[in-house]
Design a protein around this motif. Structure first.
Motif, PDB file in Angstrom:
ATOM      1  N   GLY A 174      -1.749  -5.698  -1.180  1.00 51.30           N
ATOM      2  CA  GLY A 174      -0.839  -4.939  -0.333  1.00 51.30           C
ATOM      3  C   GLY A 174      -0.858  -3.456  -0.672  1.00 51.30           C
ATOM      4  O   GLY A 174      -1.884  -2.898  -1.041  1.00 51.30           O
ATOM      5  N   TRP A 175       0.301  -2.833  -0.555  1.00 43.84           N
ATOM      6  CA  TRP A 175       0.448  -1.401  -0.770  1.00 43.84           C
ATOM      7  C   TRP A 175       1.041  -1.146  -2.155  1.00 43.84           C
ATOM      8  O   TRP A 175       1.682  -2.023  -2.728  1.00 43.84           O
ATOM      9  N   ALA A 176       0.855   0.074  -2.648  1.00 42.76           N
ATOM     10  CA  ALA A 176       1.479   0.470  -3.907  1.00 42.76           C
ATOM     11  C   ALA A 176       2.182   1.806  -3.704  1.00 42.76           C
ATOM     12  O   ALA A 176       1.650   2.712  -3.065  1.00 42.76           O
ATOM     13  N   LEU A 177       3.372   1.908  -4.251  1.00 43.42           N
ATOM     14  CA  LEU A 177       4.138   3.150  -4.197  1.00 43.42           C
ATOM     15  C   LEU A 177       4.287   3.684  -5.611  1.00 43.42           C
ATOM     16  O   LEU A 177       4.968   3.065  -6.442  1.00 43.42           O
ATOM     17  N   LEU A 178       3.646   4.806  -5.888  1.00 36.88           N
ATOM     18  CA  LEU A 178       3.753   5.421  -7.206  1.00 36.88           C
ATOM     19  C   LEU A 178       4.946   6.365  -7.178  1.00 36.88           C
ATOM     20  O   LEU A 178       4.849   7.522  -6.751  1.00 36.88           O
ATOM     21  N   SER A 179       6.076   5.840  -7.586  1.00 36.37           N
ATOM     22  CA  SER A 179       7.318   6.608  -7.516  1.00 36.37           C
ATOM     23  C   SER A 179       8.408   5.869  -8.265  1.00 36.37           C
ATOM     24  O   SER A 179       8.366   4.645  -8.404  1.00 36.37           O
ATOM     25  N   GLY A 180       9.388   6.603  -8.717  1.00 34.97           N
ATOM     26  CA  GLY A 180      10.556   5.983  -9.315  1.00 34.97           C
ATOM     27  C   GLY A 180      11.764   6.012  -8.399  1.00 34.97           C
ATOM     28  O   GLY A 180      12.866   5.622  -8.799  1.00 34.97           O
ATOM     29  N   LEU A 226       6.768  -1.707   6.244  1.00 32.26           N
ATOM     30  CA  LEU A 226       5.558  -2.458   5.919  1.00 32.26           C
ATOM     31  C   LEU A 226       5.797  -3.899   5.517  1.00 32.26           C
ATOM     32  O   LEU A 226       4.852  -4.676   5.397  1.00 32.26           O
ATOM     33  N   GLY A 227       7.066  -4.261   5.287  1.00 30.68           N
ATOM     34  CA  GLY A 227       7.338  -5.604   4.800  1.00 30.68           C
ATOM     35  C   GLY A 227       7.325  -5.641   3.278  1.00 30.68           C
ATOM     36  O   GLY A 227       7.225  -4.612   2.605  1.00 30.68           O
ATOM     37  N   PRO A 228       7.398  -6.818   2.690  1.00 32.04           N
ATOM     38  CA  PRO A 228       7.577  -6.939   1.241  1.00 32.04           C
ATOM     39  C   PRO A 228       6.322  -6.663   0.415  1.00 32.04           C
ATOM     40  O   PRO A 228       6.402  -6.605  -0.818  1.00 32.04           O
ATOM     41  N   ASP A 229       5.159  -6.485   1.054  1.00 28.55           N
ATOM     42  CA  ASP A 229       3.916  -6.293   0.303  1.00 28.55           C
ATOM     43  C   ASP A 229       3.748  -4.866  -0.199  1.00 28.55           C
ATOM     44  O   ASP A 229       2.716  -4.229   0.003  1.00 28.55           O
ATOM     45  N   VAL A 230       4.773  -4.343  -0.866  1.00 31.34           N
ATOM     46  CA  VAL A 230       4.717  -3.004  -1.455  1.00 31.34           C
ATOM     47  C   VAL A 230       5.098  -3.118  -2.918  1.00 31.34           C
ATOM     48  O   VAL A 230       6.206  -3.549  -3.242  1.00 31.34           O
ATOM     49  N   GLN A 231       4.179  -2.769  -3.798  1.00 29.86           N
ATOM     50  CA  GLN A 231       4.448  -2.797  -5.234  1.00 29.86           C
ATOM     51  C   GLN A 231       4.871  -1.401  -5.686  1.00 29.86           C
ATOM     52  O   GLN A 231       4.228  -0.409  -5.349  1.00 29.86           O
ATOM     53  N   MET A 232       5.959  -1.323  -6.446  1.00 30.47           N
ATOM     54  CA  MET A 232       6.427  -0.027  -6.941  1.00 30.47           C
ATOM     55  C   MET A 232       5.904   0.200  -8.355  1.00 30.47           C
ATOM     56  O   MET A 232       6.123  -0.614  -9.249  1.00 30.47           O
ATOM     57  N   ARG A 290      -2.765   2.803   0.069  1.00 26.68           N
ATOM     58  CA  ARG A 290      -3.110   1.761   1.020  1.00 26.68           C
ATOM     59  C   ARG A 290      -3.711   0.542   0.312  1.00 26.68           C
ATOM     60  O   ARG A 290      -4.151   0.637  -0.837  1.00 26.68           O
ATOM     61  N   PRO A 291      -3.773  -0.599   0.977  1.00 22.49           N
ATOM     62  CA  PRO A 291      -4.377  -1.788   0.365  1.00 22.49           C
ATOM     63  C   PRO A 291      -5.840  -1.617  -0.022  1.00 22.49           C
ATOM     64  O   PRO A 291      -6.333  -2.356  -0.874  1.00 22.49           O
ATOM     65  N   ASP A 292      -6.533  -0.639   0.576  1.00 24.72           N
ATOM     66  CA  ASP A 292      -7.930  -0.409   0.206  1.00 24.72           C
ATOM     67  C   ASP A 292      -8.088   0.672  -0.849  1.00 24.72           C
ATOM     68  O   ASP A 292      -9.197   1.142  -1.111  1.00 24.72           O
ATOM     69  N   TRP A 316      -0.041   8.599   1.879  1.00 26.68           N
ATOM     70  CA  TRP A 316       0.959   9.681   2.008  1.00 26.68           C
ATOM     71  C   TRP A 316       1.349  10.149   0.616  1.00 26.68           C
ATOM     72  O   TRP A 316       1.345   9.342  -0.334  1.00 26.68           O
ATOM     73  N   ARG A 317       1.682  11.422   0.488  1.00 27.47           N
ATOM     74  CA  ARG A 317       2.262  11.924  -0.754  1.00 27.47           C
ATOM     75  C   ARG A 317       3.393  12.897  -0.423  1.00 27.47           C
ATOM     76  O   ARG A 317       3.359  13.612   0.597  1.00 27.47           O
TER      77      ARG A 317
END
Length: 482
Positions: free
Chosen positions: A416-422, A434-440, A453-455, A460-461
């Motif tokens: 899925g997606w990853a969010l680099l943030s606190g 995006l739904g639940p497929d976002v890892q923080m 993105r998953p790839d 976005w930043r």
């Protein structure tokens, strides 16, 4: 009824199917062959390809079973004139380039497909398709019909999918015949890298393969038979090897013998309504540089996450137009570079030989040129910053939207997606869209949050939740943020 029908169970089709299944999409995979291929075919996978397999959960122990032939030494006569090394640490990747046969890569992907609940229907060929507003009605050679929402053609250069969708495949022939073989050789050549010879009769290259075998490729435009038998190919190799290398060598075992001619072709479009093309069905080029399997895996990953996002109800179909917008320019660049290498390799007369032997060979020994070549062939440079999903950014920012994000592993993305943030507010916006497929991942860059993105590319930043929400709304509804 499946949500997606994939034609072709090679690396591209299997990667697309695994990417979709991992996101909960029902997939059917068919292939006209009666079973898995056993010949090696492609035999080098660059670092980006290893990254794709790792994100799919299909890398497994392939690195341990591969050969690390991370150099190319080229001889002119008996004199080494060029030496290139791969695996530059500046590439910022933990994924290794691998000398591994395509058959082994396919086996790893098939195992992953099975883990995800998928299966392959062998001896099943697509012979007809009819599109409507609601889906695709596919007909197989048994006369059976299958209704599917979407169809992905990964069925190679002779793609039935492409022909049935009436998509043109223009191109040109770039070379006469090459001999290709996997053989055991009795000689004293170093197995730590690839070795090539520039010879008036045609280039010759050998690469060590797992299991003690060697991959041999030899330009043979003047061979006595247009379609040689195995015995004729073996006889030619027994003559060519000592003639062009100047070494005593004996072929002691044969795994595979084949021939090919280099054609450069690019599909007019990657999409016809609900039908897509990927891999060799969309583009074919020379094998030099190991770009074929690599580019196909990238196509599959790019299309799979977008198609899964649309099927999951988180994006409008307009997002799917960005598949061609992002991937076709890359294929154009790969065709251009591999065509240039082909012309250099097959040059046999006059100015072409002079340019290669006296100008290009010395230039290729320059350290900065070698770094550029190894980085280029790795495809770690691939960026979509000029594509429709990448907002314009400050030129000194790294990474910029569309760039590959180094250091985010497949285990962290988990398909899925990853969010680099606190910032919890940013995660709330991302999961809402995006739904639940976002890892923080609590790891912002230079004060900015990164949405990956998953790839593995930067979507976005920034720092503002409203800005993220606006980017997601535009990207997912219109397929463009520019």
């Amino acid at each position: 009824m499946s949500q997606v029908l994939v034609t072709g169970a090679g690396p591209t089709g299997l990667a697309a199917a695994c990417g979709l299944l991992r996101r909960g999409v029902a997939v059917r995979v068919i292939d006209k062959a009666d079973g898995p291929a056993t010949t090696s075919r492609a035999n080098f996978l660059h670092a980006r390809g290893s990254e794709v397999l790792e994100r799919l959960g299909a890398l497994g122990d392939l690195p341990d079973r591969s050969v690390r032939a991370m150099s190319i030494t080229t001889y002119l006569g008996d004199r080494p004139v060029m030496h290139i090394r791969f695996g530059d640490p500046q590439m910022q990747t933990a994924a290794p380039p691998m000398v591994i046969s395509q058959a082994e890569v396919e086996a790893a992907l098939r195992a992953r497909l099975t883990e995800l609940g998928g299966q392959i229907e062998w001896d099943t060929e697509l012979v007809g398709l009819h599109q409507s507003n609601d889906g695709v009605l596919a007909t197989t050679d048994s006369g059976a019909q299958h209704q599917t929402d979407w169809l992905i053609g990964c069925d190679g250069a002779g793609s039935a999918t492409r022909k049935l969708a009436d998509i043109g495949f223009p191109g040109v022939k770039l070379s006469e015949r090459f001999l290709l073989a996997d053989v055991a050789l009795d000689w004293d050549l170093d197995r730590s890298g690839t070795t090539g010879w520039i010879h008036p009769a045609g280039m010759l290259g050998v690469m060590p393969m797992p299991g003690g075998m060697w991959r041999v490729i030899a330009y043979d435009p003047d061979g006595p038979s247009d379609k040689p038998s195995d015995a004729e190919m073996l006889s030619r190799l027994e003559r060519i090897l000592p003639e062009r290398t100047g070494r005593r060598v004996q072929i002691t075992d044969v795994g595979w013998l084949s021939t090919f001619r280099v054609h450069r072709r690019l599909a007019d479009t990657y999409r016809r309504s609900r039908v897509f093309l990927a891999g060799d069905a969309a583009h074919t080029h020379a094998p030099f540089g190991g770009q074929g399997m690599l580019t196909g895996l990238g196509d599959a990953e790019n299309l799979a996450w977008k198609l899964a996002t649309v099927i999951g109800g988180h994006a409008e179909p307009a997002l799917l137009d960005t598949y061609e917008s992002e991937r076709r320019p890359l294929a154009t660049e790969v065709l251009r570079s591999t065509s240039a290498v082909t012309k250099v390799n097959v040059a046999q007369h006059g100015f072409g030989r002079f340019l290669r032997d006296r100008i290009l060979v010395p230039v290729m020994n320059l350290a900065w040129i070698q770094r550029k070549i190894t980085y280029q062939t790795s495809q770690l440079w691939v960026s979509y910053r000029r594509g429709p999903l990448a907002e314009r950014s400050l030129p000194w920012q790294r990474p910029r939207p569309g760039d590959r994000v180094a250091g985010v592993s497949g285990e962290q993305l988990r398909g899925g997606w990853a969010l680099l943030s606190g910032e919890r507010a940013l995660l709330d916006v991302a999961t809402h869209r995006l739904g639940p497929d976002v890892q923080m991942l609590d790891d912002p860059v230079d004060g900015d949050a990164l949405l990956v993105r998953p790839d593995g590319h930067l979507a976005w930043r920034g720092t503002d939740a409203a800005s993220l929400d606006d980017w997601l709304r535009r990207a997912l509804s219109t397929g463009t943020v520019r």
